[in-house]
Design a protein around this motif. Sequence first.
Motif, PDB file in Angstrom:
ATOM      1  N   ASN A  35       0.855  -1.178   0.000  1.00  0.00           N
ATOM      2  CA  ASN A  35       0.000   0.000   0.000  1.00  0.00           C
ATOM      3  C   ASN A  35       0.895   1.234   0.000  1.00  0.00           C
ATOM      4  OD1 ASN A  35      -1.334   2.300   1.602  1.00  0.00           O
ATOM      5  ND2 ASN A  35      -3.074   0.975   1.154  1.00  0.00           N
ATOM      6  N   TRP A  36       0.713   2.118  -0.968  1.00  0.00           N
ATOM      7  CA  TRP A  36       1.599   3.278  -1.107  1.00  0.00           C
ATOM      8  C   TRP A  36       1.577   4.159   0.132  1.00  0.00           C
ATOM      9  CZ3 TRP A  36      -0.204   8.511  -1.621  1.00  0.00           C
ATOM     10  CH2 TRP A  36       0.826   9.436  -1.825  1.00  0.00           C
ATOM     11  N   GLY A  53       5.032  -3.500  -6.573  1.00  0.00           N
ATOM     12  CA  GLY A  53       4.811  -2.071  -6.749  1.00  0.00           C
ATOM     13  C   GLY A  53       4.125  -1.448  -5.557  1.00  0.00           C
ATOM     14  N   GLU A  54       3.771  -0.155  -5.698  1.00  0.00           N
ATOM     15  CA  GLU A  54       3.083   0.604  -4.653  1.00  0.00           C
ATOM     16  C   GLU A  54       1.698   0.983  -5.171  1.00  0.00           C
ATOM     17  OE1 GLU A  54       6.033   3.461  -2.510  1.00  0.00           O
ATOM     18  OE2 GLU A  54       6.727   3.239  -4.575  1.00  0.00           O
ATOM     19  N   TYR A  55       0.671   0.658  -4.423  1.00  0.00           N
ATOM     20  CA  TYR A  55      -0.696   0.818  -4.901  1.00  0.00           C
ATOM     21  C   TYR A  55      -1.508   1.744  -3.979  1.00  0.00           C
ATOM     22  CZ  TYR A  55       0.342  -3.110  -7.969  1.00  0.00           C
ATOM     23  OH  TYR A  55       0.899  -3.919  -8.924  1.00  0.00           O
ATOM     24  N   ALA A  56      -2.425   2.484  -4.595  1.00  0.00           N
ATOM     25  CA  ALA A  56      -3.303   3.377  -3.844  1.00  0.00           C
ATOM     26  C   ALA A  56      -4.663   3.415  -4.521  1.00  0.00           C
ATOM     27  CB  ALA A  56      -2.707   4.781  -3.767  1.00  0.00           C
ATOM     28  N   THR A  57      -5.691   3.762  -3.742  1.00  0.00           N
ATOM     29  CA  THR A  57      -7.030   3.902  -4.304  1.00  0.00           C
ATOM     30  C   THR A  57      -7.142   5.241  -5.031  1.00  0.00           C
ATOM     31  OG1 THR A  57      -7.907   4.966  -2.314  1.00  0.00           O
ATOM     32  CG2 THR A  57      -7.986   2.548  -2.412  1.00  0.00           C
ATOM     33  N   PHE A 105      -4.436   1.498  -7.987  1.00  0.00           N
ATOM     34  CA  PHE A 105      -3.582   1.809  -9.131  1.00  0.00           C
ATOM     35  C   PHE A 105      -2.125   1.851  -8.659  1.00  0.00           C
ATOM     36  CE2 PHE A 105      -7.722   3.589  -9.902  1.00  0.00           C
ATOM     37  CZ  PHE A 105      -7.981   3.298 -11.242  1.00  0.00           C
ATOM     38  N   GLU A 106      -1.217   1.398  -9.516  1.00  0.00           N
ATOM     39  CA  GLU A 106       0.208   1.416  -9.178  1.00  0.00           C
ATOM     40  C   GLU A 106       0.725   2.831  -9.411  1.00  0.00           C
ATOM     41  OE1 GLU A 106       3.956   1.035  -8.255  1.00  0.00           O
ATOM     42  OE2 GLU A 106       3.611   1.515 -10.370  1.00  0.00           O
ATOM     43  N   ILE A 107       1.199   3.479  -8.359  1.00  0.00           N
ATOM     44  CA  ILE A 107       1.468   4.919  -8.430  1.00  0.00           C
ATOM     45  C   ILE A 107       2.674   5.279  -9.299  1.00  0.00           C
ATOM     46  CG2 ILE A 107       0.327   5.301  -6.209  1.00  0.00           C
ATOM     47  CD1 ILE A 107       3.984   5.922  -6.244  1.00  0.00           C
ATOM     48  N   ASN A 108       3.609   4.365  -9.478  1.00  0.00           N
ATOM     49  CA  ASN A 108       4.803   4.672 -10.267  1.00  0.00           C
ATOM     50  C   ASN A 108       4.582   4.528 -11.770  1.00  0.00           C
ATOM     51  OD1 ASN A 108       6.835   4.997  -8.009  1.00  0.00           O
ATOM     52  ND2 ASN A 108       6.075   2.938  -7.569  1.00  0.00           N
ATOM     53  N   LYS A 109       3.638   3.686 -12.165  1.00  0.00           N
ATOM     54  CA  LYS A 109       3.404   3.419 -13.580  1.00  0.00           C
ATOM     55  C   LYS A 109       2.082   3.986 -14.090  1.00  0.00           C
ATOM     56  CE  LYS A 109       6.008  -0.929 -13.414  1.00  0.00           C
ATOM     57  NZ  LYS A 109       5.930  -2.409 -13.561  1.00  0.00           N
ATOM     58  N   GLN A 110       1.086   4.060 -13.209  1.00  0.00           N
ATOM     59  CA  GLN A 110      -0.250   4.426 -13.659  1.00  0.00           C
ATOM     60  C   GLN A 110      -0.691   5.814 -13.218  1.00  0.00           C
ATOM     61  OE1 GLN A 110      -2.212   0.756 -11.987  1.00  0.00           O
ATOM     62  NE2 GLN A 110      -2.922   0.550 -14.098  1.00  0.00           N
ATOM     63  N   CYS A 111       0.158   6.489 -12.448  1.00  0.00           N
ATOM     64  CA  CYS A 111      -0.250   7.770 -11.880  1.00  0.00           C
ATOM     65  C   CYS A 111       0.767   8.872 -12.175  1.00  0.00           C
ATOM     66  CB  CYS A 111      -0.442   7.638 -10.363  1.00  0.00           C
ATOM     67  SG  CYS A 111      -1.655   6.392  -9.877  1.00  0.00           S
ATOM     68  N   ASN A 115       5.096  10.651  -5.497  1.00  0.00           N
ATOM     69  CA  ASN A 115       6.451  10.139  -5.365  1.00  0.00           C
ATOM     70  C   ASN A 115       6.458   8.824  -4.585  1.00  0.00           C
ATOM     71  OD1 ASN A 115       7.698  12.374  -6.661  1.00  0.00           O
ATOM     72  ND2 ASN A 115       7.506  13.559  -4.759  1.00  0.00           N
ATOM     73  N   SER A 116       7.347   7.957  -4.968  1.00  0.00           N
ATOM     74  CA  SER A 116       7.476   6.679  -4.274  1.00  0.00           C
ATOM     75  C   SER A 116       7.913   6.901  -2.831  1.00  0.00           C
ATOM     76  CB  SER A 116       8.511   5.806  -4.997  1.00  0.00           C
ATOM     77  OG  SER A 116       8.798   4.648  -4.226  1.00  0.00           O
TER      78      SER A 116
END
Length: 276
Positions: A35-36, A53-57, A105-111, A115-116
């Motif tokens: 979870n991001w 990866g890092e994911y967020a709603t 959504f994966e924050i590094n690729k889809q958003c 920042n990571s």
Amino acid sequence: MSEKIYEMVTNRMIQLLELGVVPWRRPWRVGAAVNWKNQKSYRGINTLLLDPGEYATFKQISESGGKVKKGEKGHIVVFWTWLEKENEKTGKTENIPLLRYYTVFEINKQCEGLNSKRNNQTYEHDPIEEAERIFRLYQDAPRVFFESGRAFYQPSNDIISVPPLRDYVNPEEYYCTLFHEHVHSTGHRKRLNRSGITELVAFGDESYSKEELIAEIGAAMLCGVAGIDNSTIDNSAAYVGGWLRKLKSDKRIIVQAAGQAQKAADYILGITFEEA
């Protein structure tokens, strides 16, 4: 000697089964799906649904000043909740498990605009000589790829993937993970031809669950041969305990699985039936 170690590992596994937790094993620290916002690792079936990866709603992303890229599709995360329902026959209120899901959504690729938060710390370990020797003993082993984030054996291409040694806090867990996937690979039709590998099975069904028991018990046996079982046996027992509960906690199943695991361990060690 190996047979005695196998027996000791199996007996110890049975003793530790009451410590069992959910049946997913991820001892590596680097590259997991998290979870991001809080950097907590996803658990259960979600470890298979999500790539590293890092994911967020969508809400978390918007509230943090970011946005989802146009055309990106979310990933499902599932969880269980409890629904109170009255039993019509008894009149008593019962808790009914209900499977729910949400989208991330994966924050590094889809958003964009985020920042990571990940600290991809790696660990420096010296290889464990005896475990490396066992790795080399497997004469017709499948090709092994070392990629962060996921461990698996793919029967169709006869390949193994495991996170590299540097991704683990404890080097012993790296070898246990590697041995687990190696035991799976012994089930290929050109090796021991085990149904849990050769047949098309669904995740979590009885055949799949038994194959997981075989792989983890076999890995524990190989760790015993390598002299590193004291560092891995608790996690192995917890993993086995989770799958055993899926199989109605029948203690006979672990004995049957241990027999198959011994054959797999012997195959990897190059021990023939006559020598065993």
